[in-house]
Design a protein around this motif. Structure first.
Motif, PDB file in Angstrom:
ATOM      1  N   ASP A 212       6.079  -4.996   6.388  1.00 33.56           N
ATOM      2  CA  ASP A 212       5.664  -5.453   7.713  1.00 33.56           C
ATOM      3  C   ASP A 212       4.290  -4.909   8.075  1.00 33.56           C
ATOM      4  N   ILE A 213       4.084  -3.620   7.821  1.00 35.22           N
ATOM      5  CA  ILE A 213       2.801  -2.999   8.163  1.00 35.22           C
ATOM      6  C   ILE A 213       1.698  -3.504   7.245  1.00 35.22           C
ATOM      7  N   ALA A 214       2.005  -3.660   5.959  1.00 31.91           N
ATOM      8  CA  ALA A 214       1.012  -4.188   5.020  1.00 31.91           C
ATOM      9  C   ALA A 214       0.543  -5.575   5.450  1.00 31.91           C
ATOM     10  N   GLU A 215       1.446  -6.371   5.986  1.00 35.63           N
ATOM     11  CA  GLU A 215       1.072  -7.717   6.441  1.00 35.63           C
ATOM     12  C   GLU A 215       0.114  -7.647   7.629  1.00 35.63           C
ATOM     13  N   GLN A 216       0.304  -6.675   8.517  1.00 36.40           N
ATOM     14  CA  GLN A 216      -0.621  -6.517   9.642  1.00 36.40           C
ATOM     15  C   GLN A 216      -1.994  -6.041   9.157  1.00 36.40           C
ATOM     16  N   LEU A 217      -2.001  -5.145   8.187  1.00 36.37           N
ATOM     17  CA  LEU A 217      -3.266  -4.683   7.617  1.00 36.37           C
ATOM     18  C   LEU A 217      -4.009  -5.839   6.955  1.00 36.37           C
ATOM     19  N   TRP A 218      -3.281  -6.675   6.248  1.00 40.35           N
ATOM     20  CA  TRP A 218      -3.879  -7.850   5.612  1.00 40.35           C
ATOM     21  C   TRP A 218      -4.503  -8.767   6.663  1.00 40.35           C
ATOM     22  N   TRP A 219      -3.766  -8.997   7.751  1.00 40.66           N
ATOM     23  CA  TRP A 219      -4.262  -9.872   8.815  1.00 40.66           C
ATOM     24  C   TRP A 219      -5.548  -9.317   9.426  1.00 40.66           C
ATOM     25  N   VAL A 220      -5.545  -8.036   9.777  1.00 41.31           N
ATOM     26  CA  VAL A 220      -6.719  -7.435  10.403  1.00 41.31           C
ATOM     27  C   VAL A 220      -7.912  -7.464   9.452  1.00 41.31           C
ATOM     28  N   ALA A 221      -7.693  -7.123   8.191  1.00 43.60           N
ATOM     29  CA  ALA A 221      -8.794  -7.066   7.218  1.00 43.60           C
ATOM     30  C   ALA A 221      -9.432  -8.426   6.980  1.00 43.60           C
ATOM     31  N   ASN A 222      -8.665  -9.476   7.187  1.00 41.40           N
ATOM     32  CA  ASN A 222      -9.152 -10.818   6.887  1.00 41.40           C
ATOM     33  C   ASN A 222      -9.543 -11.632   8.118  1.00 41.40           C
ATOM     34  N   LEU A 223      -9.652 -10.973   9.259  1.00 34.45           N
ATOM     35  CA  LEU A 223     -10.137 -11.672  10.448  1.00 34.45           C
ATOM     36  C   LEU A 223     -11.598 -12.073  10.264  1.00 34.45           C
ATOM     37  N   PRO A 224     -12.051 -13.092  10.985  1.00 36.32           N
ATOM     38  CA  PRO A 224     -13.475 -13.439  10.932  1.00 36.32           C
ATOM     39  C   PRO A 224     -14.330 -12.233  11.324  1.00 36.32           C
ATOM     40  N   PRO A 225     -15.514 -12.104  10.757  1.00 37.08           N
ATOM     41  CA  PRO A 225     -16.316 -10.895  10.951  1.00 37.08           C
ATOM     42  C   PRO A 225     -16.794 -10.666  12.376  1.00 37.08           C
ATOM     43  N   HIS A 226     -16.654 -11.652  13.263  1.00 41.60           N
ATOM     44  CA  HIS A 226     -17.081 -11.446  14.647  1.00 41.60           C
ATOM     45  C   HIS A 226     -15.941 -10.950  15.539  1.00 41.60           C
ATOM     46  N   LEU A 227     -14.755 -10.721  14.960  1.00 45.77           N
ATOM     47  CA  LEU A 227     -13.600 -10.266  15.732  1.00 45.77           C
ATOM     48  C   LEU A 227     -13.226  -8.841  15.345  1.00 45.77           C
ATOM     49  N   ASN A 228     -12.871  -8.027  16.343  1.00 44.27           N
ATOM     50  CA  ASN A 228     -12.408  -6.658  16.072  1.00 44.27           C
ATOM     51  C   ASN A 228     -11.131  -6.387  16.864  1.00 44.27           C
ATOM     52  N   ILE A 229     -10.109  -5.921  16.182  1.00 40.91           N
ATOM     53  CA  ILE A 229      -8.909  -5.410  16.843  1.00 40.91           C
ATOM     54  C   ILE A 229      -9.122  -3.912  17.024  1.00 40.91           C
ATOM     55  N   ASN A 230      -9.245  -3.457  18.257  1.00 42.09           N
ATOM     56  CA  ASN A 230      -9.508  -2.038  18.493  1.00 42.09           C
ATOM     57  C   ASN A 230      -8.291  -1.177  18.190  1.00 42.09           C
ATOM     58  N   ARG A 231      -7.161  -1.559  18.769  1.00 41.99           N
ATOM     59  CA  ARG A 231      -5.910  -0.831  18.552  1.00 41.99           C
ATOM     60  C   ARG A 231      -4.784  -1.835  18.396  1.00 41.99           C
ATOM     61  N   LEU A 232      -3.880  -1.564  17.449  1.00 39.19           N
ATOM     62  CA  LEU A 232      -2.732  -2.435  17.236  1.00 39.19           C
ATOM     63  C   LEU A 232      -1.486  -1.556  17.204  1.00 39.19           C
ATOM     64  N   GLU A 233      -0.725  -1.582  18.307  1.00 38.39           N
ATOM     65  CA  GLU A 233       0.506  -0.800  18.418  1.00 38.39           C
ATOM     66  C   GLU A 233       1.685  -1.698  18.087  1.00 38.39           C
ATOM     67  N   ILE A 234       2.527  -1.254  17.145  1.00 43.48           N
ATOM     68  CA  ILE A 234       3.603  -2.102  16.633  1.00 43.48           C
ATOM     69  C   ILE A 234       4.907  -1.317  16.622  1.00 43.48           C
ATOM     70  N   MET A 235       5.952  -1.894  17.177  1.00 40.31           N
ATOM     71  CA  MET A 235       7.291  -1.294  17.136  1.00 40.31           C
ATOM     72  C   MET A 235       8.303  -2.355  16.707  1.00 40.31           C
ATOM     73  N   PRO A 236       9.425  -1.931  16.150  1.00 42.59           N
ATOM     74  CA  PRO A 236      10.533  -2.877  16.011  1.00 42.59           C
ATOM     75  C   PRO A 236      11.078  -3.209  17.401  1.00 42.59           C
ATOM     76  N   VAL A 237      11.705  -4.346  17.547  1.00 45.43           N
ATOM     77  CA  VAL A 237      12.264  -4.745  18.837  1.00 45.43           C
ATOM     78  C   VAL A 237      13.282  -3.722  19.321  1.00 45.43           C
ATOM     79  N   SER A 238      13.953  -3.054  18.390  1.00 48.19           N
ATOM     80  CA  SER A 238      14.997  -2.094  18.755  1.00 48.19           C
ATOM     81  C   SER A 238      14.452  -0.816  19.378  1.00 48.19           C
TER      82      SER A 238
END
Length: 250
Positions: A212-238
């Motif tokens: 799950d975390i690797a997929e988020q890293l992949w998404w962030v790394a492959n965003l267009p170069p004009h976009l920046n995610i400053n912070r990404l906080e992720i929890m399971p629904v539980s």
């Protein structure tokens, strides 16, 4: 031309899953970690055409620099750094904690991360790359026994924001990834190998996985170069937020 990732702490958990995800996506990957046999297992699983491994303790600055100096030419153009190596040790309250464990967490989670980032900044700036730092919700939400671990992750979050400010105008993107409960070897390491403690923590909770975390890293790394995610906080629904502690009595 494939892009190149360097990921630390690649021998298990988020790191190993990240290696697999980025190789699957066609990237070159430099995987580092302490356990040479596990790095070799990555090579055995994925091949060496687009994977280079380097075994060293991230706390050893000289070994880190030697590994960077020894990178094959095809892997020198690092586009993305994922500072994943880190650990929590111990669950005792501060007044009963082991100082050696505090020091190890600071040396790994703070000093080593800053040292590697500093070493790679010239390359990342030249390539208009990205830095993805693995922080934790523990850096934002304290809990009993979190003490120095939470402090180190608060550093990672704030350091990421500081880098973002300093790198303004360079094109380098910086993201703090802040996971909550994810089932990896994390609790086994923290408790000195207590499988029952790990099973109790994650049992029935439907925690996040390393993938799950690797997929988020992949998404962030492959965003267009004009976009920046400053912070990404992720929890399971539980998982959500607890109340404040209240002590009553004398």
């Amino acid at each position: 031309m494939p892009r190149t990732l360097l990921v630390t702490g690649a021998t298990s958990g988020f790191g190993a899953a990240t290696v697999a995800r980025f190789l699957q996506g066609g990237w070159r990957v430099i995987a580092t970690g302490r356990r040479a046999e596990r790095l070799q297992a990555l090579v055995d699983a994925h091949g060496a055409e687009r994977l280079h491994v380097a075994a060293f303790d991230i706390r050893d600055a000289d070994a880190m620099r030697a590994a960077l100096d020894a990178l094959p030419e095809a892997f020198r153009g690092i586009d993305v750094l994922i500072n994943n190596a880190g650990l929590a040790l111990g669950t005792a309250p501060a007044q009963h904690a082991d100082l050696a464990q505090w020091t190890q967490m600071i040396d790994t989670n703070v000093t080593a991360l800053a040292t590697l980032t500093h070493a790679l900044l010239p390359t990342l700036i030249a390539r208009r790359g990205a830095i993805l730092n693995i922080s934790s919700i523990a850096g934002s939400y304290p809990y009993p026994g979190g003490n120095v671990y939470g402090g180190t992750k608060a550093f990672v979050t704030q350091f990421s924001l500081g880098l973002r400010s300093d790198l303004h105008g360079t094109g380098v993107r910086v993201t703090s990834i802040e996971p909550g409960m994810a089932e990896t070897e994390f609790t086994l390491v923290r408790t000195g190998g207590d499988q029952a403690a790990s099973d109790t923590l994650y049992g029935g909770a439907a925690p996040m996985t390393a993938e799950d975390i690797a997929e988020q890293l992949w998404w962030v790394a492959n965003l267009p170069p004009h976009l920046n995610i400053n912070r990404l906080e992720i929890m399971p629904v539980s998982q959500s937020f607890a109340g404040f502690q209240v002590h009553r009595g004398g």
